[in-house]
Scaffold this active site. Structure first.
Site, short mmCIF file in Angstrom:
data_model
loop_
_atom_site.label_atom_id
_atom_site.label_comp_id
_atom_site.label_asym_id
_atom_site.label_seq_id
_atom_site.Cartn_x
_atom_site.Cartn_y
_atom_site.Cartn_z
N ASP A 247 0.87 -1.23 0.04
CA ASP A 247 0.09 0.01 -0.04
C ASP A 247 0.81 1.40 0.10
O ASP A 247 0.75 2.11 1.01
CB ASP A 247 -0.98 0.21 1.22
CG ASP A 247 -1.88 -1.27 1.35
OD1 ASP A 247 -2.17 -1.72 0.25
OD2 ASP A 247 -2.15 -1.69 2.33
N GLU B 201 -11.15 -0.95 -4.35
CA GLU B 201 -10.40 0.15 -3.36
C GLU B 201 -9.21 0.77 -3.95
O GLU B 201 -9.01 0.65 -5.10
CB GLU B 201 -10.02 -1.01 -2.21
CG GLU B 201 -8.78 -1.95 -2.72
CD GLU B 201 -8.70 -2.93 -1.56
OE1 GLU B 201 -9.47 -2.99 -0.60
OE2 GLU B 201 -7.69 -3.68 -1.83
#
Length: 327
Positions: free
Chosen positions: A26, A192
């Site tokens: 991430d 997402e």
């Protein structure tokens, strides 16, 4: 903790690097005043790395810029992003309660005391839509060139889908949020990691689809005119195919959750993303990688394919314009 096990320049010539550049997933990265600043998911804190080159990021010491003892937001710190708005850095991140129940994940905002990305930071508040305060992860913000207002994008329930809302300030939602429909290219369960790239009069909303533990985790794209009412879901047009996906021949699986940055001299466009080297359904082994991308003749981004870990890459361009030359 350092960002990876490799030594900068190991097996490569000066001015080059190899992936991964960090051991976490991430990623979010920028170039700012002579250095790269990088964050990745750490779980128990927010850690940031600073270095003058991508190779140096691999051994730069990580600096903990935030840790929280409040049981409502002390665990599961995911996907931090930092944005400079007006005269402060705002750090957006996901956190869950000490109970470790997944549905307690919510979005939070830190505000810097000054103009250093490393902080110090103080807690500014929880960022949420009162009409959809169910679950919130992977928040990102961007300034709309049409109305010059800032907007918030995130992944929400029901359905783990993308939502967008206009902001009153960096920590407060002003408008009702709306859901943006986005293709999963064969995966139904997750949308997402949204981030907006602006170029050629359009907004490119790229996002990750599929469960991040699956090898088919991939990047899709929605496109809107930069003057559009972006709270109208019909303003966003789905790009028909995934724009970045697994590359079995290169041993890269599950590429996604990404960001964009430019080379220090502004001549190259780059992306930072996580991927893994296993085709197994697992969350382990997701590491941060960086590579350059280009643009298609129709003005859309051409992200290409994720490259193998043994590929030696030139550092992003950092050529200084000689005195007296230039535009």
């Amino acid at each position: 903790m350092t960002g990876g096990a490799s030594t900068p320049g190991a097996g490569t010539r000066a001015g080059t690097f190899t992936n991964p550049i960090n051991s976490g997933p991430d990623p979010w990265m920028i170039w700012h005043e002579g250095h790269y600043y990088l964050t990745t998911t750490q779980g128990d804190c927010i850690r940031m790395w600073k270095a003058p080159t991508l190779a140096a990021l691999k051994v730069a010491p990580g600096v903990v810029v935030w840790r929280d003892s409040d049981p409502a937001r002390s665990h599961g710190l995911w996907a931090p992003e930092f944005h400079f708005i007006t005269n402060r850095w705002y750090l957006y991140y996901t956190a869950m309660a000490a109970s470790r129940v997944d549905t307690t994940h919510r979005m939070h905002v830190l505000e810097s005391e000054g103009t250093d990305p490393l902080g110090p930071y103080h807690y500014r508040g929880r960022l949420f839509d009162p009409a959809n305060d169910l679950y919130a992860i992977d928040g990102s913000v961007f300034q709309h060139p049409g109305d010059h207002r800032w907007y918030f994008l995130w992944a929400a329930h029901p359905g783990h889908r993308l939502r967008i809302a206009r902001l009153a300030n960096p920590w407060t939602v002003e408008s009702p949020s709306v859901q943006l429909e986005a293709a999963g290219f064969g995966c139904d369960e997750v949308r997402e990691g949204p981030v907006v790239l602006r170029r050629h009069g359009r907004l490119f909303l790229t996002y990750s689809a599929c469960d991040t533990g699956k090898p088919d985790y991939t990047i899709g794209m929605l496109i809107a005119d930069e003057r559009a009412d972006i709270l109208d879901p019909s303003a966003w047009v789905q790009h028909p195919v995934a724009v970045f996906e697994r590359n079995d021949a290169a041993g890269v699986f599950g590429p996604g959750h990404h960001g964009f940055f430019q080379s220090p001299d502004g001549t190259e466009d780059w992306m930072v993303y996580h991927a893994k080297s296993s085709s197994d359904y697992t969350y382990a082994g997701r590491t941060t990688r960086a590579q350059k991308f280009t643009w298609n003749p129709d003005g859309t981004p051409h992200l290409g394919q994720p490259i193998s870990l043994d590929t030696v890459l030139d550092e992003p361009s950092n050529r200084k314009t000689p005195k007296g030359s230039g535009p």
